[in-house]
Design an enzyme around this catalytic site. Structure first.
Site, short mmCIF file in Angstrom:
data_model
loop_
_atom_site.label_atom_id
_atom_site.label_comp_id
_atom_site.label_asym_id
_atom_site.label_seq_id
_atom_site.Cartn_x
_atom_site.Cartn_y
_atom_site.Cartn_z
N GLY A 130 5.11 -30.25 -3.51
CA GLY A 130 3.69 -30.54 -3.60
C GLY A 130 3.27 -31.84 -2.92
O GLY A 130 2.08 -32.07 -2.73
N CYS A 138 -10.29 -0.17 -4.22
CA CYS A 138 -10.43 -0.12 -2.76
C CYS A 138 -10.97 1.25 -2.37
O CYS A 138 -10.49 2.27 -2.86
CB CYS A 138 -9.07 -0.38 -2.11
SG CYS A 138 -9.04 -0.05 -0.34
N CYS A 167 -7.88 3.06 -0.28
CA CYS A 167 -6.58 3.41 -0.85
C CYS A 167 -6.60 3.44 -2.37
O CYS A 167 -5.57 3.67 -3.00
CB CYS A 167 -5.49 2.45 -0.36
SG CYS A 167 -5.54 0.84 -1.18
N CYS A 221 -9.25 -3.21 0.87
CA CYS A 221 -8.18 -4.22 0.72
C CYS A 221 -8.26 -5.22 1.85
O CYS A 221 -8.42 -4.84 3.01
CB CYS A 221 -6.81 -3.56 0.79
SG CYS A 221 -6.38 -2.55 -0.61
N CYS A 276 -2.79 -1.77 2.26
CA CYS A 276 -3.71 -0.63 2.23
C CYS A 276 -3.11 0.56 3.00
O CYS A 276 -3.12 1.68 2.54
CB CYS A 276 -5.04 -1.06 2.83
SG CYS A 276 -6.44 0.00 2.39
#
Lengths: 296, 195
Positions: free
Chosen positions: A30, A239, A242, A264, A270
């Protein structure tokens, strides 16, 4: 006349400098390690940080995937993929599961990443406190002291103004219990995927000259409050191509009379679902421009 | 004559770095290194490869007495890396320690500052191997739960040294142990205790 590049474009001294920064970044999860970012043959904002990190780690046996907002077929993704095909001759793919190195702009793939995969983020502004405190000397001190009160005040002000935390992307996280980190402008939907991931996550900011990292199996906790816990974005519908109910969706405007569809953002996810037989509400009638044409 | 370095500086350097990156990202894991077979004996093939993949004219190196007294090692590193040498541990970006049993106290090295914890020493330490010897339990970033490792040829008070180093986090030193053909990294973020 054909031009010959060193493997993966960068010279070896530059790669060593970036590699040293990557090792420090992994050792201090980080923390933003300064590095001597080079001029790349693309403008700042097009992923020069991510490209330098990818160039420094890439080897001939790697399989590279590049996505821009989840899609493999947008300008930024296509040009970076071609850049490495030309300069490193590596195999490229659009399949998340096949890739060993995935360079991304602003998304994490839907498919859970595995050990041995490395995700390289393109980062515009690496400093999570930058919009709260413009002076680098000050933000550096705040990180040194782990003084992140400013960020909590910002989130609190969100609640005071909107009744909830209104930050929806680049949602700040605490890494390994120490540094507050900007996860790059990924939607907060993706934040939970960073936590305890089996994959190594590297972040490169070219203009700002910073590299940082999340090692595998590292705690990544979004900042929040007990009475206003972090909530990933949820979509009220599947979606339209899909029928996935678990992926991040893009809104596509279809005409000037308010017709729209949700698809998506992760194109590979997808496509794989559609080829596995999943059918969304609008599959078959989607406009040709989406490249998914009428399918039987 | 100066010993040859990487047979292929570009690809061997990349392969060595990837092993280093995996080692640092997964503390306690053993990573394979394709060593430099022609390297000076005191430095050894593995540590030579690690050094040549990371060190150059921008980094200051410290050699322990055995390496510093060895003309072949000095010539090898000077020719292949151009790295300036320092006799002070506290000034070194990289410290090469040929014998883990004779490792100096970690507190002698550069630990970085709270503002710049990355300005610290990375130690390359030669040890006998990772398959026998004293056992340690590791945890922290990069480790799924806990990991148990064996280190043969490290100082008896290694766990104490590393625990004190962990106390300095985010400051502290990072260690890359080098054995024959294998490396293991213990970054400052790792917690360690004797098994």
């Amino acid at each position: 006349m054909s031009i010959t590049y060193n493997f993966a474009y960068l010279d070896e001294q530059t790669k060593r400098m970036i590699r040293r920064a990557i090792l420090k970044a992994i050792a201090i999860p980080g923390y933003q390690v300064p590095f001597a970012s080079r001029e790349m043959p693309m403008p700042y904002g097009w992923g020069t940080g991510g490209v330098q990190v990818t160039a420094a780690i890439l080897g001939p046996q790697d399989v590279l995937k590049v996505i821009d907002q989840g899609a493999d077929d947008t300008t930024n993704a296509v040009s970076i993929r071609r850049f490495f095909e030309t300069t490193a001759g590596v195999r490229t793919t659009t399949h998340t599961g096949e890739a060993t190195v995935i360079q991304t702009r602003h998304r994490i793939p839907e498919l859970t990443l595995q050990a041995g995969q490395t995700l390289v983020y393109q980062v515009p502004i690496p400093e999570p406190l930058r919009f709260l405190e413009p002076r680098e000397t000050e933000t550096r001190t705040l990180h040194a002291l782990a003084d992140y009160g400013l960020m909590h005040v910002k989130l609190y002000e969100d609640i005071a103004h909107h009744g909830h935390i209104a930050t929806t992307y680049a949602y700040p996280v605490t890494v390994a219990g120490r540094y507050v980190m900007d996860p790059s402008p990924i939607p907060k939907f993706d934040n939970p995927k960073m936590h305890n991931s089996a994959a190594l996550q590297l972040f490169g900011a070219g203009r700002e000259k910073r590299i940082y990292a999340i090692p595998p199996y590292t705690t990544v906790v979004p900042l929040d409050f007990e009475d206003h816990p972090f909530e990933p974005t949820r979509f009220g519908q599947p979606c339209d191509l899909c029928a996935s109910t678990t992926s991040y969706l893009d809104e596509v405007v279809l005409d000037d009379r308010g017709k729209r569809m949700f698809v998506c953002s992760d194109t590979d996810h997808c496509e794989e679902r559609r080829s596995a037989g999943h059918r969304g509400r609008l599959l078959g009638s989607a406009p040709e421009a989406l490249g998914v044409g009428p399918r039987s | 004559m100066i010993a040859q370095g990487f047979a292929d500086p570009v690809l061997s350097g990349q392969k060595t770095f990837r092993a280093l990156m995996d080692a640092m990202a997964r503390p306690g894991s053993i990573q394979i290194i394709d060593g430099i077979k022609t390297a000076p004996e005191a430095l050894g093939p593995t540590m030579s490869a690690v050094a040549l993949s990371l060190v150059d004219h921008e980094t200051t190196i410290h050699l322990d007495r055995r390496l510093g007294d060895d003309a072949d090692v000095r010539a090898f590193l000077a020719f292949h890396t151009s790295a300036p040498r320092t006799s002070e541990c506290a000034n070194a970006d990289f410290a090469l320690v040929s014998d883990g049993l004779a490792m100096p106290d970690l507190a002698a090295f550069k630990a970085g500052t709270n503002a710049y914890p990355d300005r610290s020493t990375t130690l390359l330490i030669g040890i006998s191997g990772f398959h026998s010897g004293r056992r340690y339990i590791l945890s922290g970033p990069g480790i799924d739960g806990i990991a148990t490792v064996s280190l043969d040829g490290a100082r008896a008070d290694l766990a104490e040294q590393l625990s004190a180093n962990r106390q300095l986090f985010p400051c502290g030193v990072d260690i890359i142990f080098c054995a024959a053909g294998e490396i293991m990294a213990l970054p400052r973020s790792t917690r360690i205790s004797e098994a």
